[in-house]
Design an enzyme around this catalytic site. Sequence first.
Site, PDB file in Angstrom:
ATOM      1  N   PRO A   8       0.498  -1.514  -0.246  1.00 29.31           N
ATOM      2  CG  PRO A   8       0.211  -0.631   2.158  1.00 29.31           C
ATOM      3  CD  PRO A   8       0.463  -1.890   1.212  1.00 29.31           C
ATOM      4  CB  CYS A   9       3.724   2.527  -2.446  1.00 24.88           C
ATOM      5  SG  CYS A   9       1.878   2.566  -3.866  1.00 24.88           S
ATOM      6  CG  HIS A  10      -2.554   3.837  -1.170  1.00 18.68           C
ATOM      7  ND1 HIS A  10      -2.482   1.628  -1.813  1.00 18.68           N
ATOM      8  CD2 HIS A  10      -4.073   3.614  -0.574  1.00 18.68           C
ATOM      9  CE1 HIS A  10      -3.120   1.176  -0.518  1.00 18.68           C
ATOM     10  NE2 HIS A  10      -4.087   2.018   0.073  1.00 18.68           N
TER      11      HIS A  10
END
Length: 157
Positions: free
Chosen positions: A120-122
């Site tokens: 989950p780089c967001h």
Amino acid sequence: MEEAFVKTPLGVAKITGDSHGIASIIVLDTEEIRTDIIPESLEDAVYQLNEYFEGIRKQFLLDLKPEGTEFQKRVWKALQNIPYGQTTSYLELSKTLGDIKAIRAVAAANGKNPIWIVIPCHRVIGSDGSLTGYAGGLHRKQWLLEHESPFKQQSLF
């Protein structure tokens, strides 16, 4: 490597992998699915991704095999520890990895994340709370953060 395509609210996701794990999940700027055939080795990834978008899944249980440098893999592993519905900053992430001076390298590794949503780089934002760079586009980052938010926007009408 095998491929599967799945429609999401943010575009078509292309999943690449095999029986050893998922190598990549990227979002394409298209609404067309190239094929409806889902290889057996990618069925679970398609199922879990669909559950995520339905609001059912908050944690992924997939074997991941992203390709990258050892440093990138460390960053991607740290990203997986950011809980659903929460965010962290690039600065905090570099502190977590033990080197506050590595903030730019951490941001660069974050930007090269090959496994959309599952890693989950967001969930990484600027220290001031701003939405900063996102390979899939800031509109997608904002959508994902709102999707995961425990505080849903209510309609006035």
